[in-house]
Scaffold this motif. Structure first.
Motif, PDB file in Angstrom:
ATOM      1  N   GLY A  99      -1.234  63.505  98.353  1.00 48.67           N
ATOM      2  CA  GLY A  99      -2.353  64.313  98.804  1.00 48.67           C
ATOM      3  C   GLY A  99      -3.114  63.588  99.899  1.00 48.67           C
ATOM      4  N   PRO A 100      -3.822  64.321 100.769  1.00 53.27           N
ATOM      5  CA  PRO A 100      -4.533  63.672 101.876  1.00 53.27           C
ATOM      6  C   PRO A 100      -5.754  62.867 101.443  1.00 53.27           C
ATOM      7  N   GLY A 101      -6.364  63.216 100.298  1.00 48.49           N
ATOM      8  CA  GLY A 101      -7.593  62.548  99.879  1.00 48.49           C
ATOM      9  C   GLY A 101      -7.494  61.035  99.786  1.00 48.49           C
ATOM     10  N   PRO A 102      -6.538  60.489  98.998  1.00 43.29           N
ATOM     11  CA  PRO A 102      -6.449  59.028  98.870  1.00 43.29           C
ATOM     12  C   PRO A 102      -6.142  58.318 100.171  1.00 43.29           C
ATOM     13  N   LEU A 103      -5.271  58.907 100.995  1.00 40.75           N
ATOM     14  CA  LEU A 103      -4.905  58.251 102.252  1.00 40.75           C
ATOM     15  C   LEU A 103      -6.089  58.205 103.219  1.00 40.75           C
ATOM     16  N   ILE A 104      -6.808  59.310 103.328  1.00 40.59           N
ATOM     17  CA  ILE A 104      -7.961  59.327 104.232  1.00 40.59           C
ATOM     18  C   ILE A 104      -9.059  58.409 103.713  1.00 40.59           C
ATOM     19  N   ALA A 105      -9.297  58.427 102.406  1.00 41.45           N
ATOM     20  CA  ALA A 105     -10.326  57.552 101.834  1.00 41.45           C
ATOM     21  C   ALA A 105      -9.978  56.083 102.075  1.00 41.45           C
ATOM     22  N   GLY A 106      -8.716  55.719 101.855  1.00 40.25           N
ATOM     23  CA  GLY A 106      -8.302  54.336 102.084  1.00 40.25           C
ATOM     24  C   GLY A 106      -8.362  53.965 103.548  1.00 40.25           C
ATOM     25  N   GLY A 107      -7.890  54.871 104.419  1.00 38.81           N
ATOM     26  CA  GLY A 107      -7.912  54.592 105.850  1.00 38.81           C
ATOM     27  C   GLY A 107      -9.326  54.461 106.387  1.00 38.81           C
ATOM     28  N   ALA A 108     -10.218  55.342 105.969  1.00 33.33           N
ATOM     29  CA  ALA A 108     -11.610  55.268 106.428  1.00 33.33           C
ATOM     30  C   ALA A 108     -12.288  53.993 105.940  1.00 33.33           C
ATOM     31  N   THR A 109     -11.916  53.529 104.757  1.00 33.76           N
ATOM     32  CA  THR A 109     -12.471  52.263 104.251  1.00 33.76           C
ATOM     33  C   THR A 109     -12.021  51.097 105.122  1.00 33.76           C
ATOM     34  N   LEU A 110     -10.751  51.103 105.546  1.00 32.75           N
ATOM     35  CA  LEU A 110     -10.271  50.053 106.449  1.00 32.75           C
ATOM     36  C   LEU A 110     -11.012  50.095 107.778  1.00 32.75           C
ATOM     37  N   VAL A 111     -11.276  51.294 108.269  1.00 31.76           N
ATOM     38  CA  VAL A 111     -12.041  51.435 109.516  1.00 31.76           C
ATOM     39  C   VAL A 111     -13.446  50.862 109.344  1.00 31.76           C
ATOM     40  N   ALA A 112     -14.074  51.142 108.185  1.00 33.31           N
ATOM     41  CA  ALA A 112     -15.409  50.602 107.909  1.00 33.31           C
ATOM     42  C   ALA A 112     -15.385  49.078 107.897  1.00 33.31           C
ATOM     43  N   LEU A 113     -14.353  48.494 107.300  1.00 32.05           N
ATOM     44  CA  LEU A 113     -14.236  47.032 107.281  1.00 32.05           C
ATOM     45  C   LEU A 113     -14.056  46.470 108.694  1.00 32.05           C
ATOM     46  N   ALA A 114     -13.304  47.187 109.525  1.00 27.81           N
ATOM     47  CA  ALA A 114     -13.121  46.732 110.911  1.00 27.81           C
ATOM     48  C   ALA A 114     -14.445  46.750 111.662  1.00 27.81           C
ATOM     49  N   PHE A 115     -15.240  47.797 111.483  1.00 27.51           N
ATOM     50  CA  PHE A 115     -16.537  47.881 112.162  1.00 27.51           C
ATOM     51  C   PHE A 115     -17.484  46.791 111.667  1.00 27.51           C
ATOM     52  N   ALA A 116     -17.485  46.554 110.356  1.00 25.95           N
ATOM     53  CA  ALA A 116     -18.321  45.478 109.816  1.00 25.95           C
ATOM     54  C   ALA A 116     -17.894  44.126 110.382  1.00 25.95           C
ATOM     55  N   GLY A 117     -16.574  43.943 110.525  1.00 23.38           N
ATOM     56  CA  GLY A 117     -16.077  42.698 111.110  1.00 23.38           C
ATOM     57  C   GLY A 117     -16.522  42.531 112.557  1.00 23.38           C
TER      58      GLY A 117
END
Length: 501
Positions: A345-363
Motif C-alpha cells: 500500500g502507498p501509506g507505509p512507503l510515503i510515510a517512510g519516505g517523508a520521514t527520510l526527507v525530514a531527516l535530510a532537512f534536519a541534517g
C-alpha cells in the motif's frame, strides 16, 4: 507529483486522432516542450544569485521572479487542462508553447527585475496551457497498446533533463559569469521553435470536445487570491520583511477571495476544482501531504542553492553537482517504489519516505555552519532523493486509485496544482522567515546586505563573519521548518492512506 501527473480527461480516450507516421513527431514535440519547463524549473534556483547580482535584485524581487511564474501556473493549470478538451489539444499546446517561447525571449533580455518578473508571469500563463497538454496529447495520439512505451520515453527524457539541467546550467554560470543566467531562458527558443515546427508541419488537428465549458471566473478568483497571498507575504521589495499591517491586509483580502472561489466552485456547473472529490478520505489525505511535503521541497530547493552560492561563496557548478544525487536516487527508486506500493500500500512507503526527507532537512539545518558540500550537503541530498524515491510513485498511485477511473484525469490535475500552490507559498513565506532571522542575527537591517545576496566588494572581517553566520542561521530556520512539515506529511500518509502491513 511531477508534471507527468497533469493528465486530463482527454487522455482517457480510446480513439486516436493521429496517423501512425505522425505519432513520433507528437512525442518529439512533447519532449521538447516539457524540457523547457523542466530546465527552467530546475536551473532557476542555481541562477538566482547571479540574477540578483547582475540586475541588483532584492530578495523580494528574487521571490517574485520565481513566484510570478508559479502563481499563474498553479492557479491556471486546471483551466489549461480543460481548455485542451474544449478547443483541441494541438491548438492549446501550440498556444502554450508559443507564449512560453515569447516570454522566454523577454526574460533573456530583461534589463531589470521588474520586466523579468513580468516576463516570468507570462511564462507561467503559457506553461499552464503547455504543461497539462504535453502528456495528454501523447495519450490522445497513441493507441492504448502503445501509450506505455511512448509515455516511458517521455518520462525518461524528462528525468534526464531534470538531472542534467542544473549541472549544465551551473557549469555555464561558473564559466561565463553572472550575465550567463540569460542563457537559461534563451535555450528555450530553439526547443520551443522546434516543437512548434513539428506540430504545425507534421501533426493534424484533434477534434475538440465542444460541450466543455471553461470555469473562467474560478480561474480569475483563485489567481487573485494566490497573488494577494504571495504579495502579502513577500511585499514589493522596498523592505526586507513586509510590515505586519501589509501582511494582514493583503492576506486578508486573499482569504476573502479564496472563500469566494470555493463558494463559486460549489455553484458552477463545470467547476475547475470539483470540491466533492475531497469527501474521499484518501484523496484529501494525499493532497494534504502533497501540500506539506512539496512546500518543504520547494523551500529547500529555492533557498539552499542561494545559501551555498551567496552565503558560502561556492560556485554555481559545485552547487549544481551537489544536487545530482537527489535526481539520480529519485529516478532509480521510483519504479521500485511503485511495485512495493502494490504489495504494502502507498501509506507505509510515503510515510517512510517523508520521514527520510525530514531527516535530510534536519541534517542540512545542523550542518549549515560547516559549509561542507561533499560530506554534508551531497549525502543529505542523496538521503532526500531516497526519501522522495519512495514517495513520488506511491503518491501518484494513491491519488489515481482513490477515485474512480472516470475522475483520474481531474484527480491527477488537482494534485499537480496543489503541489504548485505549495511551491508558490513556500518561496513567499520562507523568504520572510529567512529575512527575519538574517536581520535579527545582524542586529537589524544593514544597507547592501540581505539573505542570499552575493557581496560585490570585500567586507571587514567581523562584518563578513556576521553575514555568513546570519546566512547559516536563516537557512537553518527554513530547514527546521521544512523538516517539521515533512514529518507532518508522513503522519498524514500513515493515517489516511492504504497500508497493508
Amino acid at each position: 507529483m511531477t508534471d507527468s501527473a497533469a493528465t486530463t480527461g482527454s487522455s482517457q480516450a480510446s480513439a486516436t486522432f493521429c496517423p501512425p507516421q505522425s505519432r513520433i513527431y507528437v512525442l518529439a514535440a512533447a519532449i521538447l516542450a516539457s524540457s523547457m519547463a523542466f530546465i527552467d524549473g530546475s536551473v532557476l534556483s542555481i541562477a538566482t544569485p547571479a540574477i540578483r547580482s547582475n540586475l541588483g535584485a532584492t530578495l523580494a524581487d528574487a521571490q517574485w521572479i520565481s513566484n510570478g511564474y508559479m502563481l499563474f501556473l498553479a492557479s491556471l493549470l486546471l483551466l489549461g487542462g480543460a481548455a485542451g478538451d474544449r478547443f483541441g489539444l494541438k491548438r492549446v499546446f501550440t498556444f502554450g508553447i508559443g507564449l512560453f517561447v515569447v516570454a522566454s525571449l523577454a526574460s533573456a533580455i530583461a534589463p531589470n527585475p521588474q520586466l523579468l518578473i513580468a516576463a516570468r508571469a507570462i511564462q507561467g500563463i503559457g506553461a499552464a496551457f503547455m504543461v497539462p497538454s504535453s502528456l495528454a496529447i501523447i495519450a490522445k495520439a497513441y493507441p492504448r497498446d502503445q501509450r506505455g512505451w511512448a509515455i516511458g520515453i517521455w518520462a525518461s527524457a524528462s528525468s534526464l533533463t531534470t538531472i542534467l539541467g542544473p549541472v549544465i546550467g551551473g557549469v555555464v554560470l561558473t564559466a561565463f559569469g553572472e550575465w550567463s543566467w540569460r542563457l537559461v531562458f534563451a535555450i528555450n527558443l530553439p526547443l520551443g521553435i522546434g516543437a512548434l515546427v513539428l506540430l504545425f508541419s507534421r501533426v493534424p488537428d484533434d477534434p475538440p470536445a465542444g460541450d466543455r465549458k471553461l470555469d473562467v471566473l474560478g480561474g480569475v478568483l483563485i489567481t487573485l487570491a494566490l497573488g494577494l497571498f504571495a504579495f502579502g507575504l513577500t511585499g514589493d521589495g522596498s523592505q526586507s520583511v513586509p510590515p505586519a499591517g501589509h501582511v494582514a491586509l493583503y492576506c486578508g483580502i486573499g482569504l476573502a477571495l479564496l472563500i469566494a472561489f470555493l463558494v463559486w466552485e460549489t455553484r458552477s456547473r463545470q467547476p475547475m476544482l470539483p470540491l466533492g472529490l475531497f469527501r474521499n478520505r484518501s484523496f484529501s489525505g494525499a493532497n494534504a501531504l502533497t501540500f506539506a511535503l512539496y512546500f518543504s521541497l520547494a523551500a529547500i530547493g529555492f533557498y539552499l542553492p542561494m545559501t551555498m552560492i551567496a552565503g558560502w561563496g561556492l560556485s554555481p557548478a559545485v552547487a549544481a553537482i551537489a544536487s545530482l544525487p537527489l535526481g539520480i536516487a529519485l529516478t532509480i527508486l521510483s519504479s521500485v517504489a511503485g511495485k512495493l506500493s502494490d504489495v504494502y500500500g502507498p501509506g507505509p512507503l510515503i510515510a517512510g519516505g517523508a520521514t527520510l526527507v525530514a531527516l535530510a532537512f534536519a541534517g542540512l539545518a545542523l550542518t549549515a555552519p560547516l559549509h561542507n558540500v561533499w560530506l554534508a550537503v551531497l549525502p543529505l541530498n542523496a538521503l532526500m532523493g531516497i526519501g522522495m524515491g519512495f514517495v513520488v510513485s506511491p503518491l501518484s498511485t494513491a491519488v489515481m486509485t482513490s477515485l474512480s477511473d472516470a475522475d483520474s484525469g481531474i484527480a491527477s490535475g488537482v494534485n499537480n496544482a496543489v503541489a504548485r500552490v505549495a511551491g508558490l507559498l513556500a518561496v513567499a513565506l520562507m523568504g520572510s522567515v529567512a529575512a527575519l532571522v538574517f536581520n535579527a542575527m545582524m542586529g537589524g537591517a544593514v544597507d547592501g546586505l540581505s539573505f542570499g545576496l552575493p557581496t560585490t566588494e570585500a567586507l571587514p572581517a567581523e562584518t563578513e563573519a556576521a553575514r555568513v553566520a546570519a546566512t547559516n542561521g536563516a537557512f537553518a530556520a527554513v530547514a527546521w521548518t521544512t523538516a517539521g512539515l515533512s514529518l507532518v506529511s508522513a503522519i498524514i500518509a500513515w493515517v489516511t492512506l492504504d497500508r497493508r502491513l
